[in-house]
Design a protein around this motif. Structure first.
Motif, PDB file in Angstrom:
ATOM      1  N   VAL A   1      -7.517  -5.215 -37.816  1.00  0.00           N
ATOM      2  CA  VAL A   1      -6.117  -4.866 -38.202  1.00  0.00           C
ATOM      3  C   VAL A   1      -6.382  -4.888 -35.892  1.00  0.00           C
ATOM      4  O   VAL A   1      -7.941  -4.417 -35.526  1.00  0.00           O
ATOM      5  CB  VAL A   1      -5.872  -3.563 -38.430  1.00  0.00           C
ATOM      6  CG1 VAL A   1      -4.760  -2.680 -37.982  1.00  0.00           C
ATOM      7  CG2 VAL A   1      -6.180  -3.598 -39.470  1.00  0.00           C
ATOM      8  N   CYS A   2      -5.538  -5.649 -35.635  1.00  0.00           N
ATOM      9  CA  CYS A   2      -5.657  -5.776 -33.629  1.00  0.00           C
ATOM     10  C   CYS A   2      -4.132  -4.551 -33.855  1.00  0.00           C
ATOM     11  O   CYS A   2      -3.048  -4.775 -33.634  1.00  0.00           O
ATOM     12  CB  CYS A   2      -5.595  -6.876 -33.074  1.00  0.00           C
ATOM     13  SG  CYS A   2      -7.800  -6.964 -33.765  1.00  0.00           S
ATOM     14  N   GLN A   3      -4.167  -4.141 -32.366  1.00  0.00           N
ATOM     15  CA  GLN A   3      -2.825  -2.993 -32.101  1.00  0.00           C
ATOM     16  C   GLN A   3      -2.566  -3.931 -30.585  1.00  0.00           C
ATOM     17  O   GLN A   3      -3.407  -3.825 -29.800  1.00  0.00           O
ATOM     18  CB  GLN A   3      -3.378  -1.668 -32.312  1.00  0.00           C
ATOM     19  CG  GLN A   3      -1.712  -1.131 -32.067  1.00  0.00           C
ATOM     20  CD  GLN A   3      -1.901  -0.198 -31.895  1.00  0.00           C
ATOM     21  OE1 GLN A   3      -3.149   0.968 -32.038  1.00  0.00           O
ATOM     22  NE2 GLN A   3      -0.796   1.006 -32.183  1.00  0.00           N
ATOM     23  N   LEU A   4      -1.614  -4.133 -30.132  1.00  0.00           N
ATOM     24  CA  LEU A   4      -1.285  -4.809 -29.498  1.00  0.00           C
ATOM     25  C   LEU A   4      -0.226  -3.104 -28.566  1.00  0.00           C
ATOM     26  O   LEU A   4       1.118  -2.860 -28.336  1.00  0.00           O
ATOM     27  CB  LEU A   4       0.179  -4.973 -28.932  1.00  0.00           C
ATOM     28  CG  LEU A   4       0.065  -6.915 -29.423  1.00  0.00           C
ATOM     29  CD1 LEU A   4      -1.255  -7.203 -30.970  1.00  0.00           C
ATOM     30  CD2 LEU A   4       1.524  -7.761 -29.344  1.00  0.00           C
ATOM     31  N   ASP A   5      -0.840  -2.269 -28.274  1.00  0.00           N
ATOM     32  CA  ASP A   5      -0.405  -1.266 -27.621  1.00  0.00           C
ATOM     33  C   ASP A   5      -0.080  -0.869 -26.065  1.00  0.00           C
ATOM     34  O   ASP A   5      -0.653  -1.081 -25.013  1.00  0.00           O
ATOM     35  CB  ASP A   5      -1.536   0.416 -27.785  1.00  0.00           C
ATOM     36  CG  ASP A   5      -1.715   1.661 -27.070  1.00  0.00           C
ATOM     37  OD1 ASP A   5      -0.115   1.639 -27.119  1.00  0.00           O
ATOM     38  OD2 ASP A   5      -2.191   1.834 -26.589  1.00  0.00           O
ATOM     39  N   ARG A   6       1.562  -0.453 -26.519  1.00  0.00           N
ATOM     40  CA  ARG A   6       2.188  -0.661 -24.551  1.00  0.00           C
ATOM     41  C   ARG A   6       1.534  -1.772 -23.939  1.00  0.00           C
ATOM     42  O   ARG A   6       1.278  -2.042 -22.630  1.00  0.00           O
ATOM     43  CB  ARG A   6       1.884  -0.156 -23.595  1.00  0.00           C
ATOM     44  CG  ARG A   6       2.358   1.661 -24.414  1.00  0.00           C
ATOM     45  CD  ARG A   6       1.647   2.813 -23.874  1.00  0.00           C
ATOM     46  NE  ARG A   6       0.737   2.843 -24.675  1.00  0.00           N
ATOM     47  CZ  ARG A   6      -0.191   4.068 -24.417  1.00  0.00           C
ATOM     48  NH1 ARG A   6       0.519   5.836 -23.558  1.00  0.00           N
ATOM     49  NH2 ARG A   6      -1.015   4.817 -24.521  1.00  0.00           N
ATOM     50  N   LEU A   7       1.636  -3.098 -24.498  1.00  0.00           N
ATOM     51  CA  LEU A   7       1.777  -4.511 -23.750  1.00  0.00           C
ATOM     52  C   LEU A   7       2.554  -4.918 -22.635  1.00  0.00           C
ATOM     53  O   LEU A   7       3.609  -5.151 -23.557  1.00  0.00           O
ATOM     54  CB  LEU A   7       1.230  -5.377 -24.876  1.00  0.00           C
ATOM     55  CG  LEU A   7       1.125  -6.689 -24.129  1.00  0.00           C
ATOM     56  CD1 LEU A   7      -0.519  -7.237 -23.473  1.00  0.00           C
ATOM     57  CD2 LEU A   7      -0.047  -8.282 -25.601  1.00  0.00           C
ATOM     58  N   HIS A   8       2.135  -4.876 -21.984  1.00  0.00           N
ATOM     59  CA  HIS A   8       3.528  -5.322 -20.780  1.00  0.00           C
ATOM     60  C   HIS A   8       3.348  -6.727 -19.785  1.00  0.00           C
ATOM     61  O   HIS A   8       1.826  -6.616 -20.113  1.00  0.00           O
ATOM     62  CB  HIS A   8       4.437  -3.833 -19.264  1.00  0.00           C
ATOM     63  CG  HIS A   8       4.766  -3.330 -20.496  1.00  0.00           C
ATOM     64  ND1 HIS A   8       4.337  -1.970 -21.175  1.00  0.00           N
ATOM     65  CD2 HIS A   8       6.115  -3.092 -21.161  1.00  0.00           C
ATOM     66  CE1 HIS A   8       4.887  -1.392 -21.195  1.00  0.00           C
ATOM     67  NE2 HIS A   8       6.125  -1.729 -21.470  1.00  0.00           N
ATOM     68  N   VAL A   9       4.709  -7.064 -19.353  1.00  0.00           N
ATOM     69  CA  VAL A   9       4.047  -8.425 -18.670  1.00  0.00           C
ATOM     70  C   VAL A   9       4.054  -7.441 -16.944  1.00  0.00           C
ATOM     71  O   VAL A   9       5.415  -7.182 -16.529  1.00  0.00           O
ATOM     72  CB  VAL A   9       5.654  -9.204 -18.404  1.00  0.00           C
ATOM     73  CG1 VAL A   9       4.902 -10.335 -17.386  1.00  0.00           C
ATOM     74  CG2 VAL A   9       5.360 -10.291 -19.556  1.00  0.00           C
ATOM     75  N   VAL A  10       3.409  -7.947 -16.596  1.00  0.00           N
ATOM     76  CA  VAL A  10       2.568  -6.705 -14.706  1.00  0.00           C
ATOM     77  C   VAL A  10       3.428  -8.163 -13.853  1.00  0.00           C
ATOM     78  O   VAL A  10       4.045  -7.083 -13.078  1.00  0.00           O
ATOM     79  CB  VAL A  10       1.891  -6.556 -15.079  1.00  0.00           C
ATOM     80  CG1 VAL A  10       1.178  -5.447 -13.473  1.00  0.00           C
ATOM     81  CG2 VAL A  10       1.119  -5.526 -16.286  1.00  0.00           C
ATOM     82  N   GLN A  11       2.964  -9.145 -13.563  1.00  0.00           N
ATOM     83  CA  GLN A  11       3.210  -9.975 -12.705  1.00  0.00           C
ATOM     84  C   GLN A  11       3.959 -11.641 -13.460  1.00  0.00           C
ATOM     85  O   GLN A  11       2.568 -11.739 -14.372  1.00  0.00           O
ATOM     86  CB  GLN A  11       2.308  -9.714 -11.746  1.00  0.00           C
ATOM     87  CG  GLN A  11       2.755  -9.999 -10.456  1.00  0.00           C
ATOM     88  CD  GLN A  11       1.536  -9.628  -9.159  1.00  0.00           C
ATOM     89  OE1 GLN A  11       0.478  -9.559  -9.486  1.00  0.00           O
ATOM     90  NE2 GLN A  11       1.936  -9.955  -8.305  1.00  0.00           N
ATOM     91  N   SER A  12       4.043 -11.819 -11.888  1.00  0.00           N
ATOM     92  CA  SER A  12       4.830 -13.190 -13.178  1.00  0.00           C
ATOM     93  C   SER A  12       4.095 -14.163 -11.840  1.00  0.00           C
ATOM     94  O   SER A  12       3.866 -14.136 -10.457  1.00  0.00           O
ATOM     95  CB  SER A  12       6.072 -14.040 -13.103  1.00  0.00           C
ATOM     96  OG  SER A  12       6.252 -15.351 -13.566  1.00  0.00           O
ATOM     97  N   MET A  13       3.322 -15.232 -11.764  1.00  0.00           N
ATOM     98  CA  MET A  13       2.745 -16.088 -10.916  1.00  0.00           C
ATOM     99  C   MET A  13       3.262 -17.422 -11.058  1.00  0.00           C
ATOM    100  O   MET A  13       3.567 -17.830 -11.900  1.00  0.00           O
ATOM    101  CB  MET A  13       1.504 -15.832 -11.005  1.00  0.00           C
ATOM    102  CG  MET A  13       0.526 -14.950 -10.705  1.00  0.00           C
ATOM    103  SD  MET A  13       0.057 -14.361 -10.102  1.00  0.00           S
ATOM    104  CE  MET A  13      -0.384 -12.810 -10.880  1.00  0.00           C
TER     105      MET A  13
END
Length: 345
Positions: free
Chosen positions: A114-126
């Motif tokens: 089991v894996c959790q994506l905890d508050r995964l956001h895109v921070v920056q776009s290159m």
């Protein structure tokens, strides 16, 4: 005249007969109350506190109520696209929670991690114009703002997200770039899809060559080997009196970078949980990278339609929260009956 047990005693008489162990207790009206206070103050509270510490690890929170369906919104206005030759989606970061067993519709047991994506956001776009390459910087979890530098705080404020515990960049194609501030969910992957999971293996400490590198070891005492059953053997060769760099010898085993193939068995979007078949590298709570399979493993995903650039919900449509890999059409426990003797024999 003798005093009955229920008759109250005077304070001065109680003060003279109190033991040194009970001097800190307040004066009571009866002897029974004094006995109860002494028992509660010296025995019950101390052991109850110790027992509470021992049982604290066994107490588990109640299971949350997971709904069957949910409605999602597209706040960033992302439009789905069709993949072309060279399209590459972004990967995700996840915390490794642990291992468990699940059963499918046929009753087959599957060991999953089991894996959790905890508050995964895109921070920056290159982008190519600004940075010279195309990539997405993702942030996972939460970290105290006092542990960050001012440039990092400015990056998070510009993206409109909170401080992150771990950051990583994923190379993507131009048609799979995502805006900063977008939160990625487990719907980015499809159950039944093969993925690459990379992380750092556990540290095993100091080990010999048989445990560390899988050497077969020496023979038994009956074949000429004396006191050299688990040794490495010769370290060099004749003519050159040196040990080459990179020689496999005894030493510290792990943590080492590892990448394994895994199959998505189930996803749950409410708690952002993804269930992957098999074992994954790392401890419980470690960070792993999950990305689409490449090379020969990617050929197993030809029958699956992956969402590009990521999952884009349609407003007003109810989506199931828990999605599991479809079971095989044939019963795995149904074996063909083959007679021992053919009729013509």
């Amino acid at each position: 005249m003798w005093r009955t047990p229920l008759q109250p005693i005077k304070a001065w008489a109680l003060q003279t007969h109190r033991s040194h162990r009970f001097r800190h207790l307040p004066l009571a009206s009866t002897e029974n109350q004094v006995f109860r206070q002494s028992q509660r103050g010296f025995f019950a509270s101390k052991w109850q506190k110790r027992l509470g510490h021992l049982l604290e690890g066994r107490r588990r929170p109640p299971a949350p109520d997971v709904p069957d369906k949910e409605q999602l919104t597209n706040d960033f206005g992302i439009k789905p696209c069709k993949p072309v030759l060279g399209s590459k989606r972004t990967g995700v970061l996840a915390y490794k929670i642990g291992c468990m067993s699940l059963w499918d519709e046929w009753g087959v047991k599957h060991m999953v991690t089991v894996c959790q994506l905890d508050r995964l956001h895109v921070v920056q776009s290159m982008t190519l114009q600004k940075n010279g390459y195309e990539a997405l910087q993702l942030g996972l979890g939460y970290r105290s703002i006092h542990r960050l530098s001012r440039p990092e705080i400015g990056t998070y404020m510009k993206a409109g997200v909170g401080p992150k515990h771990h950051k990583c960049e994923f190379r993507v194609s131009s048609d799979c770039l995502l805006p900063p501030g977008l939160e990625l969910s487990v719907r980015h992957f499809v159950p039944g899809q093969w993925v690459f999971v990379s992380g750092w293996s556990k540290g095993r400490g100091y080990h010999g060559v048989m445990k560390r590198w899988g050497f077969s070891g020496g023979g038994s005492d009956f074949h000429g080997h004396k006191k050299s059953h688990r040794s490495a053997g010769s370290l060099g060769q004749r003519g050159i009196g040196k040990v080459w760099v990179g020689k496999k010898m005894a030493g510290h085993k792990g943590p080492d970078p590892r990448c394994v193939n895994a199959k998505v068995f189930r996803i749950e979007s409410t708690r952002n949980l993804i269930f992957l078949k098999g074992a994954l590298p790392g401890y419980k709570g470690s960070v792993v990278k999950i990305s689409d399979a490449r090379g020969k493993t990617a050929l197993k995903n030809n029958h699956i339609r992956l969402p590009y650039p990521t999952f884009v919900p349609v407003p007003g449509v109810e989506y199931p929260v828990t999605i599991q890999e479809p079971p095989p059409q044939r019963d795995p426990f149904l074996y063909p009956e083959q007679p021992l003797y053919q009729p013509n024999d």
